[in-house]
Design a protein around this motif. Structure first.
Motif, short mmCIF file in Angstrom:
data_model
loop_
_atom_site.label_atom_id
_atom_site.label_comp_id
_atom_site.label_asym_id
_atom_site.label_seq_id
_atom_site.Cartn_x
_atom_site.Cartn_y
_atom_site.Cartn_z
N SER A 190 -5.26 -2.97 -7.82
CA SER A 190 -4.63 -3.95 -6.92
C SER A 190 -3.12 -4.01 -7.10
CB SER A 190 -5.28 -5.33 -7.10
OG SER A 190 -5.03 -5.81 -8.39
N SER A 191 -2.52 -4.76 -6.19
CA SER A 191 -1.07 -4.88 -6.12
C SER A 191 -0.62 -6.21 -6.76
CB SER A 191 -0.69 -4.82 -4.65
OG SER A 191 0.69 -4.89 -4.52
N TRP A 192 0.70 -6.44 -6.81
CA TRP A 192 1.23 -7.56 -7.59
C TRP A 192 1.62 -8.78 -6.75
CZ3 TRP A 192 5.87 -8.33 -5.32
CH2 TRP A 192 6.49 -7.23 -4.71
N ASN A 193 1.73 -8.64 -5.42
CA ASN A 193 2.36 -9.73 -4.66
C ASN A 193 1.44 -10.96 -4.52
OD1 ASN A 193 0.80 -8.10 -3.02
ND2 ASN A 193 2.05 -8.42 -1.21
N LYS A 239 -8.30 -3.02 -12.06
CA LYS A 239 -6.98 -2.79 -12.68
C LYS A 239 -5.92 -3.53 -11.86
CE LYS A 239 -3.57 -0.21 -12.43
NZ LYS A 239 -2.47 -1.17 -12.62
N GLU A 268 0.68 -3.92 -13.00
CA GLU A 268 1.56 -4.15 -14.15
C GLU A 268 2.81 -4.94 -13.76
OE1 GLU A 268 1.12 -1.49 -12.42
OE2 GLU A 268 2.86 -0.14 -12.36
N SER A 311 -3.73 3.87 -14.48
CA SER A 311 -4.36 4.07 -13.18
C SER A 311 -4.72 5.54 -12.98
CB SER A 311 -3.36 3.62 -12.12
OG SER A 311 -4.00 3.09 -11.04
N GLU A 312 -3.77 6.40 -13.32
CA GLU A 312 -4.01 7.85 -13.16
C GLU A 312 -5.14 8.30 -14.08
OE1 GLU A 312 -0.26 9.90 -13.62
OE2 GLU A 312 0.47 9.07 -11.73
N GLY A 324 -2.23 -1.14 -2.14
CA GLY A 324 -0.89 -0.73 -2.57
C GLY A 324 -0.19 0.07 -1.50
N SER A 325 0.67 0.97 -1.95
CA SER A 325 1.55 1.69 -1.01
C SER A 325 0.87 2.96 -0.48
CB SER A 325 2.82 2.08 -1.75
OG SER A 325 2.49 2.95 -2.82
N LEU A 350 -3.31 -0.91 2.73
CA LEU A 350 -1.90 -0.51 2.56
C LEU A 350 -0.97 -1.45 3.34
CD1 LEU A 350 -2.60 3.31 2.94
CD2 LEU A 350 -2.88 1.87 0.93
N GLY A 351 0.23 -0.99 3.54
CA GLY A 351 1.19 -1.87 4.23
C GLY A 351 1.90 -1.14 5.34
N CYS A 367 2.24 -7.78 2.59
CA CYS A 367 1.88 -6.64 3.45
C CYS A 367 1.76 -7.04 4.91
CB CYS A 367 0.58 -6.04 2.96
SG CYS A 367 -0.74 -7.25 2.83
N GLU A 397 9.23 0.27 4.90
CA GLU A 397 8.72 -1.10 4.84
C GLU A 397 9.71 -1.95 4.03
OE1 GLU A 397 4.97 -1.28 2.80
OE2 GLU A 397 4.73 -3.43 3.15
P1 NAD Z 1 1.92 0.62 -5.53
O1 NAD Z 1 1.21 1.59 -4.66
O2 NAD Z 1 3.14 1.04 -6.22
O3 NAD Z 1 0.92 0.08 -6.69
C1 NAD Z 1 -0.37 -0.38 -6.41
C2 NAD Z 1 -1.27 -0.11 -7.62
O4 NAD Z 1 -1.32 1.28 -7.86
C3 NAD Z 1 -0.80 -0.77 -8.92
O5 NAD Z 1 -1.91 -1.30 -9.58
C4 NAD Z 1 -0.20 0.39 -9.70
O6 NAD Z 1 -0.36 0.27 -11.10
C5 NAD Z 1 -1.01 1.56 -9.21
N1 NAD Z 1 -0.24 2.82 -9.27
C6 NAD Z 1 1.10 2.97 -9.19
N2 NAD Z 1 1.43 4.28 -9.27
C7 NAD Z 1 0.27 4.95 -9.41
C8 NAD Z 1 -0.07 6.32 -9.56
N3 NAD Z 1 0.88 7.27 -9.60
N4 NAD Z 1 -1.38 6.67 -9.66
C9 NAD Z 1 -2.33 5.74 -9.61
N5 NAD Z 1 -2.08 4.42 -9.50
C10 NAD Z 1 -0.80 4.03 -9.41
O7 NAD Z 1 2.18 -0.64 -4.60
P2 NAD Z 1 2.76 -2.06 -4.98
O8 NAD Z 1 4.19 -1.95 -5.34
O9 NAD Z 1 1.86 -2.76 -5.94
O10 NAD Z 1 2.61 -2.84 -3.59
C11 NAD Z 1 3.44 -2.61 -2.50
C12 NAD Z 1 2.68 -1.92 -1.39
O11 NAD Z 1 1.37 -2.40 -1.28
C13 NAD Z 1 3.32 -2.23 -0.05
O12 NAD Z 1 3.28 -1.06 0.74
C14 NAD Z 1 2.43 -3.30 0.55
O13 NAD Z 1 2.46 -3.39 1.94
C15 NAD Z 1 1.09 -2.86 0.04
N6 NAD Z 1 0.16 -3.99 -0.02
C16 NAD Z 1 -0.89 -4.01 0.82
C17 NAD Z 1 -1.76 -5.10 0.80
C18 NAD Z 1 -2.96 -5.18 1.72
O14 NAD Z 1 -3.78 -6.04 1.51
N7 NAD Z 1 -3.06 -4.34 2.73
C19 NAD Z 1 -1.53 -6.14 -0.09
C20 NAD Z 1 -0.45 -6.06 -0.94
C21 NAD Z 1 0.41 -5.00 -0.91
#
Ligand code: NAD
Length: 477
Positions: free
Chosen positions: A109-112, A135, A138, A170-171, A185-186, A208-209, A245, A339
């Motif tokens: 999951s994401s942090w926001n 997970k 961070e 995560s990896e 996430g992204s 995603l976003g 997002c 974004e």
């Molecule tokens: P991110 O993709 O950087 O991180 C998301 C998750 O992936 C975190 O838990 C992180 O630890 C993990 N991660 C990071 N790098 C990784 C890698 N190389 N391999 C595997 N896992 C890895 O995104 P973010 O900064 O947490 O959030 C921002 C993005 O998420 C924006 O694009 C936003 O729009 C999107 N988002 C979408 C939603 C939704 O519900 N659709 C909600 C929140 C955020």
């Protein structure tokens, strides 16, 4: 890690998580966890993101409680096999769809919205009877540590595990074989997740976003200008200071109405956050230095900086960026191609509001599309000529709270959806079940082939209501 995963796999194999009772117990404990720890959650999310408790309850605590309570009261119905009609030709037979859990699922999951983006999917995974590894991000470290330390005290630790860590962890997790991966996430990391999943053909849901547009059709909504402006401010700066997002990324408005819109937004900003928003406790802070840097870089281009019509100040040390409005920043600049995920709002002007459809279609499909309009023709065109995860007319963000609507993206904004029953479905495989009897045998389905059998099969596929008559005929030949 391997040993912990083996415990979870074994729990699934021996059926521990499949019973209705287990699922109810976990959901009830999750609710208890939130009730017991509400103040700690408020404190953790304040430390990580500077969110006010009211905002935390509105966007996270309340959402998760609502989801868990909805799952509790609907679970029996969701789990029940769904009867399906079958062609008469196969009479007597019974058809149904049975939802079965995938097995061991991974939620990243994401942090926001650290609480809701972690626990809302988990509610789906539990409801569907899976074992799960969660997970959290961070980037919300206080909350993440709290979750790792506290959630196992409430949930079955032989079936649910929370793992703390960043991209490296995560990896590492992605190297294992999962039965389902749910990622928030992204798009960049979604590609890494998808290729890891592809190795094992693991199904993936990607939340995603992207850039969510808001169309502002002034001519048809100007009599509700104040409410509309409140909803735009609420949908831009309200949730996590624009780090959302489904937050508005930019607004499209006809040229001649832009200044009136901007003045209305300024008035509402002042009403919500006071004369100096830096002193306000009602607006969250930017999550960390890295993101302050990323957002401030969006303003670096001199032409972008020159387009600022409100705000623009920041206090990097305090992780604060003032709500900022820009008028027509260049479309080639990062602020209009990436974004924003922060408190900057570009207003883009058009000659005719109808041009917004072409503008949106020239970019990746958004997660959410907002349109303030009373024009039914425009509404229809938006619905049928654009593609997005959701469309909300005359409001922002509220679609997220409605459990009866699926929440998810399309194209670059994601695939799959969740919330309410959709969460249960996302974490279930729908198994088709057909039960036949030995009473009647249809001979034309078997060789040796002849003309009669071809005619029979042709009619059988075409006219099901003849099924019974055909069935009798088929028995004879
Ligand atoms: P991110 O993709 O950087 O991180 C998301 C998750 O992936 C975190 O838990 C992180 O630890 C993990 N991660 C990071 N790098 C990784 C890698 N190389 N391999 C595997 N896992 C890895 O995104 P973010 O900064 O947490 O959030 C921002 C993005 O998420 C924006 O694009 C936003 O729009 C999107 N988002 C979408 C939603 C939704 O519900 N659709 C909600 C929140 C955020």
């Amino acid at each position: 890690m391997e040993a912990s995963l083996e415990v979870l796999r074994e729990s699934f194999k021996n059926g521990r998580t499949r019973s209705y009772e287990w699922r109810i117990k976990q959901l009830s404990s999750l609710i208890q966890f939130i009730h017991d720890k509400e103040n700690t959650i408020f404190e953790a999310l304040y430390q990580d993101l500077g969110k006010h408790p009211v905002e935390i309850f509105r966007d996270e605590v309340g959402i998760v409680l609502k989801s868990a309570n909805n799952a509790l009261s609907s679970l029996h119905k969701w789990m029940a096999p769904k009867k399906k009609p079958l062609p008469l030709l196969f009479f007597p037979a019974k058809g149904e769809v049975l939802s079965e859990p995938f097995g061991l699922v991974l939620i990243i999951s994401s942090w926001n919205f650290p609480l809701s983006l972690s626990l809302d999917p988990l509610i789906g995974a539990i409801s569907a009877g899976n074992t799960a590894v969660l997970k959290p991000s961070e980037y919300a470290p206080v909350f993440s540590s709290f979750l790792v330390a506290t959630l196992p005290l409430y949930l079955d630790d032989k079936a649910i595990k929370v793992v703390e860590g960043g991209a490296d962890v995560s990896e590492q997790l992605l190297q294992y074989k999962w039965d389902k991966i749910f990622f928030t996430g992204s798009p960049r990391v979604a590609r890494i997740v998808s290729s890891a999943a592809a190795k094992h053909l693991t199904p993936v849901t990607l939340e995603l976003g992207g850039k969510c547009p808001a169309i502002f059709d002034y001519s048809s909504v100007h009599s509700n200008m104040k409410v509309a402006a409140k909803r735009i401010v609420g949908g831009k700066w309200g949730p996590c200071a624009g780090q959302a997002c489904i937050g508005i990324d930019y607004v499209l408005v006809e040229d001649k109405f832009a200044s009136e819109l901007i003045e209305s937004l300024k008035r509402i900003l002042k009403k919500f956050y006071g004369e100096n928003s830096k002193n306000s406790t009602s607006i969250a802070r930017i999550v960390n230095d890295k993101n302050v840097e990323r957002i401030s870089n969006l303003l670096k281009d001199p032409k972008v900086a020159a387009s600022i019509v409100h705000g623009g100040s920041m206090d990097k040390e305090k992780l604060f960026i003032e709500p900022t409005i820009l008028l027509n920043p260049p479309l080639y600049a990062d602020i209009m191609t990436e974004e924003i995920f922060g408190p900057l709002l570009p207003i883009i002007t058009l000659n005719k509001i109808e041009e917004s459809i072409e503008f949106i279609n020239a970019r990746p499909k958004p997660l959410a599309l907002y349109a303030f309009t009373g024009d039914e023709t425009l509404k229809k065109r938006i619905l049928y000529e654009t593609s997005s995860g959701s469309v909300t007319f005359n409001d922002t963000m509220v679609q997220f709270v409605c459990d009866s609507l699926p929440f998810g993206g399309v194209g670059q904004s994601g695939s799959g959806s969740y919330h309410g029953k959709y969460s249960f479905d996302t974490f279930s495989h729908e198994k088709a079940v057909m039960q036949r009897s030995f009473l009647i045998e249809l001979e034309p389905r078997y060789p040796p082939w002849n003309d009669f059998k071809l005619k029979f099969i042709r009619l059988a596929y075409r006219y099901d209501y003849f099924g019974l008559a055909l069935l009798l005929l088929g028995l004879k030949k």
